[in-house]
Scaffold this active site. Structure first.
Site, PDB file in Angstrom:
ATOM      1  CG  ASP A 299      -1.832  -1.163   1.248  1.00  0.00           C
ATOM      2  OD1 ASP A 299      -2.011  -1.784   0.184  1.00  0.00           O
ATOM      3  OD2 ASP A 299      -2.350  -1.479   2.335  1.00  0.00           O
TER       4      ASP A 299
HETATM    5  N1  LIG Z   1       2.519   1.229  10.432  1.00  0.00           N
HETATM    6  C1  LIG Z   1       1.416   1.694  11.020  1.00  0.00           C
HETATM    7  O1  LIG Z   1       1.469   2.336  12.061  1.00  0.00           O
HETATM    8  C2  LIG Z   1       0.096   1.402  10.409  1.00  0.00           C
HETATM    9  C3  LIG Z   1      -1.038   1.757  11.120  1.00  0.00           C
HETATM   10  C4  LIG Z   1      -2.295   1.490  10.557  1.00  0.00           C
HETATM   11  C5  LIG Z   1      -2.384   0.906   9.325  1.00  0.00           C
HETATM   12  N2  LIG Z   1      -1.252   0.582   8.658  1.00  0.00           N
HETATM   13  C6  LIG Z   1      -1.410   0.055   7.321  1.00  0.00           C
HETATM   14  O2  LIG Z   1      -0.586  -1.053   7.077  1.00  0.00           O
HETATM   15  C7  LIG Z   1      -0.166  -0.974   5.728  1.00  0.00           C
HETATM   16  C8  LIG Z   1       1.317  -1.029   5.734  1.00  0.00           C
HETATM   17  O3  LIG Z   1       1.687  -0.967   4.392  1.00  0.00           O
HETATM   18  P1  LIG Z   1       2.793  -1.990   3.893  1.00  0.00           P
HETATM   19  O4  LIG Z   1       3.070  -1.648   2.486  1.00  0.00           O
HETATM   20  O5  LIG Z   1       3.939  -1.928   4.873  1.00  0.00           O
HETATM   21  O6  LIG Z   1       2.152  -3.414   4.063  1.00  0.00           O
HETATM   22  P2  LIG Z   1       0.893  -3.921   3.200  1.00  0.00           P
HETATM   23  O7  LIG Z   1       0.364  -2.856   2.345  1.00  0.00           O
HETATM   24  O8  LIG Z   1      -0.003  -4.530   4.212  1.00  0.00           O
HETATM   25  O9  LIG Z   1       1.491  -4.996   2.248  1.00  0.00           O
HETATM   26  C9  LIG Z   1       2.285  -5.999   2.794  1.00  0.00           C
HETATM   27  C10 LIG Z   1       2.657  -6.891   1.640  1.00  0.00           C
HETATM   28  O10 LIG Z   1       3.661  -7.766   2.095  1.00  0.00           O
HETATM   29  C11 LIG Z   1       3.483  -8.993   1.374  1.00  0.00           C
HETATM   30  N3  LIG Z   1       3.919 -10.078   2.236  1.00  0.00           N
HETATM   31  C12 LIG Z   1       3.274 -10.624   3.275  1.00  0.00           C
HETATM   32  N4  LIG Z   1       3.999 -11.602   3.826  1.00  0.00           N
HETATM   33  C13 LIG Z   1       5.104 -11.697   3.064  1.00  0.00           C
HETATM   34  C14 LIG Z   1       6.245 -12.544   3.106  1.00  0.00           C
HETATM   35  N5  LIG Z   1       6.362 -13.488   4.043  1.00  0.00           N
HETATM   36  N6  LIG Z   1       7.203 -12.357   2.189  1.00  0.00           N
HETATM   37  C15 LIG Z   1       7.088 -11.409   1.252  1.00  0.00           C
HETATM   38  N7  LIG Z   1       6.036 -10.595   1.153  1.00  0.00           N
HETATM   39  C16 LIG Z   1       5.057 -10.726   2.065  1.00  0.00           C
HETATM   40  C17 LIG Z   1       2.014  -9.118   1.069  1.00  0.00           C
HETATM   41  O11 LIG Z   1       1.880  -9.541  -0.292  1.00  0.00           O
HETATM   42  P3  LIG Z   1       1.784 -11.103  -0.547  1.00  0.00           P
HETATM   43  O12 LIG Z   1       0.651 -11.575   0.263  1.00  0.00           O
HETATM   44  O13 LIG Z   1       1.559 -11.250  -2.043  1.00  0.00           O
HETATM   45  O14 LIG Z   1       3.116 -11.684  -0.115  1.00  0.00           O
HETATM   46  C18 LIG Z   1       1.476  -7.682   1.188  1.00  0.00           C
HETATM   47  O15 LIG Z   1       1.058  -7.202  -0.093  1.00  0.00           O
HETATM   48  C19 LIG Z   1      -0.608   0.341   5.145  1.00  0.00           C
HETATM   49  O16 LIG Z   1      -1.767   0.151   4.379  1.00  0.00           O
HETATM   50  C20 LIG Z   1      -0.937   1.140   6.366  1.00  0.00           C
HETATM   51  O17 LIG Z   1      -1.996   2.065   6.152  1.00  0.00           O
HETATM   52  C21 LIG Z   1      -0.021   0.798   9.185  1.00  0.00           C
END
Ligand SMILES: NC(=O)c1ccc[n+]([C@@H]2O[C@H](COP(=O)([O-])OP(=O)(O)OC[C@H]3O[C@@H](n4cnc5c(N)ncnc54)[C@H](OP(=O)(O)O)[C@@H]3O)[C@@H](O)[C@H]2O)c1
Ligand SMILES: NC(=O)c1ccc[n+]([C@@H]2O[C@H](COP(=O)([O-])OP(=O)(O)OC[C@H]3O[C@@H](n4cnc5c(N)ncnc54)[C@H](OP(=O)(O)O)[C@@H]3O)[C@@H](O)[C@H]2O)c1
Lengths: 464, 98, 98, 464
Positions: free
Chosen positions: A388
């Protein structure tokens, strides 16, 4: 020493503790002084607790000592959890904090009656309500993060209505008690209702919104402690609570800003339900994927590489492999930096902690704005388990649920490589156009293994 | 409004301002340690728990107080412990800084 | 130490921190207005003067109180007045900002 | 409305006032929001004063209203003084503030006895001592700045000893009163001695150190108000005093840093006595001077000009002529900016206010560090009535009294032009090597007239 003198010493030590608490947070602001901050925090806490033990009111020590030891016994293991478990640990600690605040408030009530004033009752009521709901709410949050409970939001029709009326009930009970504190049966009712509300509040919220919820609960926990300070007229608690409360509040604001979402949307939006629709639409378009060997080749050819880690790196525990990759590339004189999105991962600063754990120097970790200005001059952007936070739809596609969320502009780099296991969406449950760009290469596989392979390729021998 | 309440309100408001000014300047690098540190500081409610339990008034108050003691003290110990653990991990590339 | 003293001490310490954090971030551009503004705020002692004079206890206290009233009120009026005068003079080149 | 209710409303309005006071200072931090800051400050003050008038304790209004009007009558003219008179106005306002704090403390004492507790006596004593010495000290400072009193330090042997023993006497009297508050004759003695100390403290300090002294007195005034808050248990005063106190303190620290001098040196160094010796040594070396016409020519030829104003511009009231010069040059497409040294002039921010008064946009006013990085690429540095803040000896000459003081590196510019009336030194009383450099031109004359002539030259007609 006379009683009066002892009490004065306690007062004095509390004041010193307050000053040290503030310095602790002040010094935490930069890595250089942060550990000093922790130290003074510890000194302050020791001072305050030590002094309190001499309080003349304290007559029975045996059990206090025992429970202190028990507490330490629970605390130490909780202080040793793996870095990936930090979110649930944090949630759990909010639960504990809120629990003790609530317990003390309840005790105050039963010790106090029949002499509780209306005003005092108001303070106690508010304190116990917040404490109780924070307790159960944090437990649920911890459960979701630990994946004991279902991650995805559990929703049913008119649920917001139900939750809010439960809250209303709790408040009405509190008011009834203020009108006449002399109704011991209403008090337990109020506690139970508040506990229920905590559950109802958090259950419908998606696992990936938990971080925001945690910070919010963090501020609740803080404010309940501050309120307790009002109840007991203990200014040390008021200050500590206010500091904790504002910290939690500010962090949740930062997160909401970084996700371009409002509090209400986080709390009642039931965000993150699987929306396969858009993901399905993906299949038509073509995706170029590559092997570890090719990836290694491309990296070797580059001068400037930016690595963008995400939640995937955390679940895969890939940070140490990433460190090896970092070493291998820098050894070749390649400039490697990390682009850290404020909400990458599942809690604020998540990625920084993981990478620091793997001994990557923190001056290589760049904030979003810094890195975005460099990406156009970057040869390779390597995305490891992030999704994301790299989704260009946030910039372009008005329809997208994350439209307007500031992202890391990896698509501006000359070559983009994305390590993830599949085409599945991230927590926002939406498709990522990035993957269909001509200069994007998908590296399908588990982050840890795939990075490991790349490292092996780089260190010459690809034979395995 | 009892005068105690008034003075506590002053303290609360001022401490809120202090917290706000300081915390919004904490580098994002350290947001996770920040959370755990403020947790540990918040665990200072243990002092109240100790007094409630120590006053030994009613069986109920003692039990609740003791639960509170261990709950909050575990936060204090664990919070400081993990914060320091995290911070120890942060190293700069340039020799000597942190 | 009377308990009033303690709570005033808390307020003093916290207000000191707030002042410190805020004032060290005031741009040097505005250091002169800063001086005159804090003056004007400090002139709030006039409320104490009003009470002393108004309580009408001894002739001496009334006289001293009245002197204090005009001295501090002149600070308040003059301080706000000149601060605003100075600030009105600060204009940016770029159209619309201040 | 019942008494209790009124008192509650007063409490409430004080709390609101405290919040608004803090916001006032917060918003003052940037020019964009500064005026909003003043506005909320005014609202807060009006609220607090208004509420206080309803205090049931207040029984006699007539004279309060009269004295309020008198106060306004004194305040308004004091708010309309010329910008060049701001330093003495500030000193005077400290005197007034300290005066009222002292008056109230004294009244409290006489109303209080025989019921003054020892602790209360301690508070009152300290408050009255600080209040009194700040009162006389500020008056002397104002006198020196207004040049009613001799500017240069008045010193005699063993004077620090005398001053300090007077202070000691005041403190001893206070202690005696704490031991037994019941000695009305000691109290006036304490007041008189404190007043004397204020005089002794400031008289020996040179006129040019007054700004630092003012800020220091500013913090004293603030702290005496805070102490008064302790005496009367009025938290509004405690907060306002603490804010004012810390502001004065921080400003004096900034000044000392910018002059690379310590508090003690400022307070007891008797700085700024005429040291003709070094100035005499000057005569040998050669100085190139130029006419307004030549100066105008050089300026016209330049692309980047940096103007460095100093105390001389203030005394000459040259800011409006400088504005004309700025216009004439910018009209010719020349980039003109101003280098403002933190202690240029005679109070912090002095130059900024003067130039702002002359309608020069504040985004053209650069702080020392910003401008220093640009000076090497600057064609002409035009120094208008500044001296010490441009003295390269601060960088090079270990022997110099201002060695180590950060300066504006005008000597790095391609051409340096200095407008001053003579070769006389500045307040530091030391010679300025800058004037003997090959690329320096001295433009001798009064700042206002000389700048005026240059402007006339630029606007074509030099005929007069
Ligand atoms: N950090 C905060 O404080 C916080 C707070 C609230 C919300 N969030 C939300 O969390 C999200 C964080 O974004 P992000 O880009 O870090 O994570 P993400 O958008 O949740 O994407 C994580 C990606 O990692 C891949 N993944 C999962 N396990 C894996 C593995 N073992 N090996 C390789 N790839 C793997 C997944 O794709 P696959 O399944 O295809 O592997 C997934 O598409 C954001 O949408 C944010 O709004 C974060
Ligand atoms: N700003 C503060 O807060 C502050 C606080 C404490 C101390 N100070 C001290 O004040 C000094 C300020 O430095 P500065 O360079 O601004 O001033 P300065 O060093 O005092 O020099 C001012 C110069 O202006 C010239 N001058 C005086 N009247 C003039 C007129 N009518 N027309 C043209 N020139 C005139 C004088 O030379 P001629 O007599 O030859 O004309 C003098 O050399 C520093 O030493 C600083 O440490 C400032």
């Amino acid at each position: 020493m006379s009683q009066a003198q002892i009490l004065q010493l306690i007062d004095a030590s509390y004041i010193v503790a307050v000053v040290l608490f503030i310095l602790a947070i002040k010094w935490l602001s930069s890595p250089a002084s942060a550990r000093r901050g922790v130290l003074v925090g510890e000194i302050a806490a020791a001072l305050a607790v030590g002094a309190t033990l001499f309080d003349p009111q304290v007559v029975a020590y045996k059990w206090i000592i025992i429970t202190l030891i028990i507490g330490a016994g629970i605390g130490i293991p909780l202080g040793m959890v793996k870095m990936t478990a930090v979110p649930q640990r944090t949630a759990l600690s909010h639960a504990f904090g809120a629990l003790s605040a609530a317990m003390i408030g309840i005790a105050e009530y039963y010790v106090g009656i029949p002499h509780v004033t209306r005003f005092g009752m108001g303070e106690i009521g508010l304190e116990v309500i917040i404490g109780s709901l924070t307790f159960t709410g944090s437990l649920i949050a911890a459960g979701k993060l630990q994946e004991i409970l279902p991650q995805r939001p559990i929703v049913y029709k008119g649920q917001n209505f139900v939750s809010l009326s439960v809250l209303a009930a709790a408040i009405l009970l509190a008011i009834a008690l203020v009108v006449n504190p002399e109704q011991p049966y209403l008090f337990p009712a109020m506690v139970v209702v508040s506990l229920t509300f905590g559950v109802l509040l958090v259950t419908p919220i998606g696992g990936a919104d938990m971080p925001t919820v945690i910070s919010l609960l963090n501020s609740y926990a803080g404010f309940s402690a501050a309120l307790l300070g009002f109840v007991l007229n203990n200014k040390l608690l008021v200050v500590a609570g206010a500091l904790d409360g504002s910290s939690g509040f500010i962090l949740s604001v930062i997160m909401c800003k970084a996700m371009n979402r409002s509090f209400t949307n986080v709390m009642f939006g039931a965000f993150g339900q699987v929306q396969t629709s858009s993901a399905a639409a993906a299949e038509e378009r073509t995706v170029r994927s590559a092997s570890a060997e090719e990836a290694a080749g491309i990296l070797e050819a580059a001068n400037k590489v930016v690595i963008v880690p995400g939640y995937g790196m955390a679940v895969a525990q890939a940070q140490h492999k990433v460190r090896e990759l970092y070493d291998a590339l820098t050894k070749r004189g390649i400039d490697v930096r990390f682009g850290i999105h404020p909400v990458a991962g599942r809690m604020p600063g998540h990625m920084n902690v993981l990478l620091a754990e793997a001994d990557i120097p923190y001056d290589r970790l760049m904030e979003m704005d810094q890195i975005n200005s460099d990406l156009p001059q970057t040869d390779v952007a390597l995305i490891i388990g992030a999704n994301d936070v790299t989704n260009p739809a946030a910039r372009t596609d008005k329809g997208s649920p994350i439209y307007g969320m500031p992202i890391i502009d990896v698509d501006k780099a000359r070559t983009v490589m994305v390590i993830k296991r599949s085409m599945n969406p991230g927590f926002a449950g939406i498709d990522n156009p990035l993957y269909y760009l001509d200069h994007t290469l998908m590296l399908f596989g588990d982050a840890k293994n795939f990075v490991g392979e790349i490292v092996r390729e780089l260190s010459g021998g690809g034979q395995h | 409004m009892p005068s105690d309440f008034i003075s506590n309100l002053y303290v609360f408001i001022l401490a809120g301002f202090v917290g706000f000014e300081l915390i919004k300047r904490v580098s994002p690098l350290l947001h996770t340690p920040l959370m755990s540190l403020t947790n540990a500081l918040d665990a200072i409610v243990v002092v109240a728990a100790i007094i409630i339990a120590g006053r030994h008034e009613t069986r109920l108050s003692v039990i609740l107080g003791l639960i509170a003691v261990s709950a909050s003290f575990s936060n204090m110990v664990g919070g400081f412990f993990i914060t320091d653990r995290m911070l120890r991990m942060f190293k700069t590339g340039k020799p000597k800084k942190s």
